[in-house]
Structures are given as C-alpha cells and as structure tokens.
Write a protein that holds these residues in place. Structure first.
Motif, short mmCIF file in Angstrom:
data_model
loop_
_atom_site.label_atom_id
_atom_site.label_comp_id
_atom_site.label_asym_id
_atom_site.label_seq_id
_atom_site.Cartn_x
_atom_site.Cartn_y
_atom_site.Cartn_z
N UNK A 281 0.81 -1.40 0.15
CA UNK A 281 0.09 -0.02 0.04
C UNK A 281 0.88 1.51 0.00
N UNK A 282 0.29 2.38 -0.62
CA UNK A 282 1.03 3.59 -0.78
C UNK A 282 1.67 4.15 0.69
N UNK A 283 0.61 3.86 1.64
CA UNK A 283 0.93 4.34 2.68
C UNK A 283 2.14 3.75 3.57
N UNK A 284 2.44 2.73 3.06
CA UNK A 284 3.60 1.73 3.63
C UNK A 284 4.91 2.19 2.72
N UNK A 285 4.94 3.20 1.84
CA UNK A 285 6.05 3.55 1.03
C UNK A 285 7.21 4.09 2.25
N UNK A 286 8.44 3.86 2.16
CA UNK A 286 9.60 4.57 2.93
C UNK A 286 9.73 5.92 2.50
N UNK A 287 10.43 6.59 3.39
CA UNK A 287 10.33 8.07 3.12
C UNK A 287 11.35 8.32 1.81
N UNK A 288 12.11 7.52 1.60
CA UNK A 288 12.85 7.50 0.27
C UNK A 288 12.04 7.73 -0.64
#
Length: 293
Positions: A281-288
């Motif tokens: 899910x897009x909400x789990x993308x890391x900050x990078x």
C-alpha cells in the motif's frame, strides 16, 4: 541555414461528454482522451471527475495499479485522508511501477474536481520502484503578469522549471488568459500535446481557432526534436486551459483493468501478486520513496 519553427495548430477538437461516474449519482465523469493509444502516446487516459457528495455514505476504496504513473491535478476542493490530503491547486505524480495499492475513499460531504491521467512509462522503467511526488499549490512555479497566469506543474516551460522528477518527459501547465491576452510558448516539436479548457474559452495558433470549455484540442507535431511555438489567446470572457505535452515512447502496451504491461502474461502475474498480497500500500512507502515540494 535558418531553421523553421513549427507553429502548433489544432488538428483535432473533441467535446467531452459528462456521464455518471463509478462513485454514484453525485459523481460526474468526462473522458478527455478518446483516441487510440497509438495516437495519444504516452497519454493512456485522462478523466475529469466532478464529485458533489451530499451524504456521508462511503464511496471508493483501495485498488492496485502497476506499469504506469497517475498524474493528478486537483482543480477544486480537497481529497485524501488524515495521512495525506490534497488541496485545490495541488499536484501529484504517483509512479505505480512494479505495483502499488492506494485508497480513494470518501466518506464526508464534499465537492471536488480532479483531473487524473494515466501516463505511460518508458519500457526500461515499466517496473520502476514505486514513488509518490506531491507538489503543493503554494510551491508551484508560476508567472503572473499582464493578464497571463501560468503555473508549471511538471517539466520546463516559459523560463520555469518544476521540481517534479519525470521518467517520461512531461509538461503540465495551467494557463489562465484574460480576454484578448496573447502568450507565445516554446515546446519540443516532437512532444505529443493537447489542451483541455476547464473554464471560458481560448483561441489557438495564428489561425486563432476557438476552443471552448470542456473541449480538448490536439496539436500538430513533428518527429524532429526541434523547438515549436504555441500561441494562445484569451477568449471573449478569458479562459483557463491545462496543457499536457510529453515525449511519445513508441512502444505498444497491454492494458487491462488497473494494470499496464508489455505482454498479456505480465497482466496475469500482476493479478496473482495482488490476490496474494504482494503489492504494498502507498501508505507503507518508506520516506525515500516520498517527495514533497
């Protein structure tokens, strides 16, 4: 020898037709791109969605994408949740690439207008690492002078440069012209380009052909990577238009549901990965992989 600059003129005008969207009777959708992909490359589709939600019944929900990018310009209202909210004038490019799930769920009463495009990725970047880029309205590079207001969301134009990173070279500009005001802008002649009028009317080219609200006009182009000139004039009551221009990728695609691929077998693999929970899910993308400008 002096080079002749291509003058961009309209070669095709179509009027978009409003129909009920997938979010129910409060949702009106217009299909802006109505051409075969071979003609619209690298633009796959563009929807003009207007939602005037008068109840608190939830609509929308999570869904996957892969193999392309979504390019979203919010013209009116707000959309999102407590983790990320887009306001009027905000811009976002979500690179689905190898696969991502995102949620467009709306529960409250709201009124919004959203332009959302599917943009093809270069073949070498088809399965790029997913990322999300958000450009806030207040940070959009702009020119405001003598009856012209130009906001550049993506690419380089009019001496402006957007901070947004592109896999596919892309210009997205919102141009507002007061009545009779003329602007002359340079575009790469090889870019496929069209104009979509969101308010009022404009006149296009030296021929000053009229393009009205809710009409899309495709521009002539050249295979050469030279400069071309686009001339726009504000209509009788002025006009606001969104310009999309991008480098064609010149390779066929396979499209099915929420996925774009190079071969049918890849579509099957994507559906299998989604069913097995392998697409994050897009909400789990890391900050990078998240960029805010």
């Amino acid at each position: 020898m002096e080079t002749t600059i291509l003058k961009r003129e309209l070669i095709n005008i179509k009027t978009t037709v409003a129909h009920q969207g997938f979010m129910g009777h409060d949702h009106t959708a217009r299909s802006v791109i109505q051409d075969e992909f071979a003609s619209s490359d690298p633009f796959i589709l563009l929807m003009d969605d207007f939602l005037d939600k008068k109840d608190t019944e939830p609509v929308g929900g999570p869904h996957p994408h892969a193999g392309f990018e979504t390019v979203s310009l919010l013209l009116e209202g707000e959309i999102g949740d407590e983790t990320h909210m887009m306001q009027a004038g905000d811009f976002q490019i979500m690179t689905a690439g190898s696969g991502i799930v995102h949620t467009e769920s709306i529960e409250k009463k709201t009124k919004l207008r959203l332009l959302q495009m599917w943009l093809n990725l270069p073949k070498k970047d088809r399965w790029a690492t997913p990322r999300v880029q958000d450009l806030a309205f207040g940070s959009v590079p702009k020119i405001s002078e003598n009856g012209l207001e130009l906001r550049l969301y993506s690419g380089e134009m009019a001496g402006l440069k957007s901070p947004v990173q592109n896999h596919t070279p892309l210009i997205v500009a919102e141009i507002h012209l007061e009545p009779g005001i003329v602007t002359r802008q340079q575009l790469n002649a090889s870019y496929n380009a069209f104009l979509y009028v969101v308010d009022g009317s404009i006149e296009v080219g030296d021929s000053r052909e009229i393009l009205n609200e809710n009409q899309v006009g495709w521009l002539g182009r050249s295979a050469e990577k030279d400069e071309s000139e686009l001339v726009l004039t504000g209509g009788k009551s002025g006009g606001k238009v969104v310009l999309y221009a991008a480098e064609p990728q010149n390779h066929p695609i396979v499209s099915y549901g929420p996925f774009i691929a190079d071969q049918e077998e890849e579509i099957k693999d994507l559906y299998r990965d989604f069913r097995h929970g392998k697409i994050g899910h897009v909400s789990a993308l890391p900050a990078a992989q998240r960029f805010s400008y």
